[in-house]
Motif scaffolding. Structure first.
Motif, PDB file in Angstrom:
ATOM      1  N   GLU A   7       0.836  -1.189   0.000  1.00  0.00           N
ATOM      2  CA  GLU A   7       0.000   0.000   0.000  1.00  0.00           C
ATOM      3  C   GLU A   7       0.876   1.245   0.000  1.00  0.00           C
ATOM      4  O   GLU A   7       1.863   1.323   0.723  1.00  0.00           O
ATOM      5  N   ALA A   9       0.333   5.344   0.375  1.00  0.00           N
ATOM      6  CA  ALA A   9      -0.571   6.461   0.642  1.00  0.00           C
ATOM      7  C   ALA A   9       0.263   7.648   1.093  1.00  0.00           C
ATOM      8  O   ALA A   9       0.887   7.611   2.157  1.00  0.00           O
ATOM      9  N   ASP A  10       0.266   8.690   0.270  1.00  0.00           N
ATOM     10  CA  ASP A  10       1.109   9.865   0.526  1.00  0.00           C
ATOM     11  C   ASP A  10       2.562   9.408   0.628  1.00  0.00           C
ATOM     12  O   ASP A  10       3.088   8.854  -0.311  1.00  0.00           O
ATOM     13  N   ASP A  11       3.189   9.592   1.785  1.00  0.00           N
ATOM     14  CA  ASP A  11       4.591   9.178   1.939  1.00  0.00           C
ATOM     15  C   ASP A  11       4.717   7.910   2.775  1.00  0.00           C
ATOM     16  O   ASP A  11       5.816   7.519   3.182  1.00  0.00           O
ATOM     17  N   LYS A  12       3.596   7.218   3.030  1.00  0.00           N
ATOM     18  CA  LYS A  12       3.596   6.008   3.844  1.00  0.00           C
ATOM     19  C   LYS A  12       3.471   4.781   2.954  1.00  0.00           C
ATOM     20  O   LYS A  12       2.590   4.707   2.103  1.00  0.00           O
ATOM     21  N   ASP A  39       1.824  -0.291  -5.686  1.00  0.00           N
ATOM     22  CA  ASP A  39       0.464  -0.573  -5.214  1.00  0.00           C
ATOM     23  C   ASP A  39      -0.400  -1.191  -6.310  1.00  0.00           C
ATOM     24  O   ASP A  39      -1.575  -1.486  -6.108  1.00  0.00           O
ATOM     25  N   ALA A  43       1.607   3.543  -8.807  1.00  0.00           N
ATOM     26  CA  ALA A  43       2.539   4.193  -7.881  1.00  0.00           C
ATOM     27  C   ALA A  43       3.717   3.264  -7.619  1.00  0.00           C
ATOM     28  O   ALA A  43       3.560   2.038  -7.552  1.00  0.00           O
ATOM     29  N   ASN A  65       4.243   8.670  -8.625  1.00  0.00           N
ATOM     30  CA  ASN A  65       2.808   8.429  -8.776  1.00  0.00           C
ATOM     31  C   ASN A  65       2.386   8.586 -10.232  1.00  0.00           C
ATOM     32  O   ASN A  65       3.074   9.225 -11.033  1.00  0.00           O
TER      33      ASN A  65
END
Length: 231
Positions: A7, A9-12, A39, A43, A65
């Protein structure tokens, strides 16, 4: 490139649990090795591997992304074969060649009614990673042919069948389009009743050549044809 699924998400970035187990127990990778995580939706995260006991993480150095996908997008709706290994072969090869979507369709002559879709999805993910895909294909649940036709655009949909007495166009004469759907029949082909039903829905028939191809071979052939036409 060592590519894994997770996964983003943003920088995680969280590596998939099964992937973590594979990294630690099977590959026995070492802390600090370079890895990449996607993902499956375009990304890609790059960085160094972090090993903490039986868990694996990533120290992210870069995230990209909206990486480009495949054009044209190919959707193959295929009837399952009696020997499921043959469909699994098709899935693996079609994924490697950039297929965007796979549907399993149930027809009059379909012998195998039950498919382990979760297993097929896992194989698609594995083939995606092996071929360094950052866009994983959609693997849809089994559906009856009549129900499937309610979901597609007939202008972009074609059926490959072996009934030589019925009109069929040459594959090379299909115009370029951004999205295309192909229907591949079961062992024994679509019935003439089904082909007439498809014609009523404005689905155009296509010939894949003079040879009679097995179901999975026809699917791989169409995937290869599309791969050749990719831009």
């Amino acid at each position: 490139m060592k590519l894994f699924y997770g996964e983003i998400a943003d920088d995680k970035v969280i590596i998939n649990a099964e992937e973590q187990q594979h990294i630690v127990k099977v590959l026995r990778m070492k802390d600090g090795e370079e890895i990449h995580v996607t993902d499956g939706n375009g990304a890609l995260a790059s960085g160094k591997l972090l090993i903490e006991g039986k868990k694996a993480g990533i120290e992210v150095s870069e995230i990209k992304n909206n990486l480009p996908g495949f054009n044209p997008k190919l959707h193959i709706a295929i009837a399952p074969t009696k020997n499921i290994d043959r469909i699994e072969f098709f899935v693996e090869k079609a994924v490697e060649m950039g297929i965007s979507e796979i549907s399993i369709i149930v027809t009059e002559k379909t012998e195998r009614k039950n498919i382990n879709i979760d297993k097929i999805r896992k194989q698609a993910v594995a083939a995606s990673k092996q071929s360094l895909r950052f866009h994983f294909p959609a693997i849809n649940d089994s559906v009856k042919l009549s129900d499937f036709l309610k979901t597609i655009n007939p202008e972009h949909t074609f059926v490959a069948h072996c009934h030589k007495n019925l009109e069929r166009m040459e594959l090379k004469n299909i115009p370029q389009m951004e999205e295309i759907t192909f229907l591949i029949g079961p062992e024994g082909d679509f019935s003439e009743k089904e082909i007439a039903f498809l014609a009523e829905h404005k689905i155009k028939a296509v010939s894949l050549g003079n040879q009679r191809l097995r179901t999975e071979t026809a699917g791989v052939f169409v995937a290869a044809w599309n791969y050749y036409n990719m831009i």
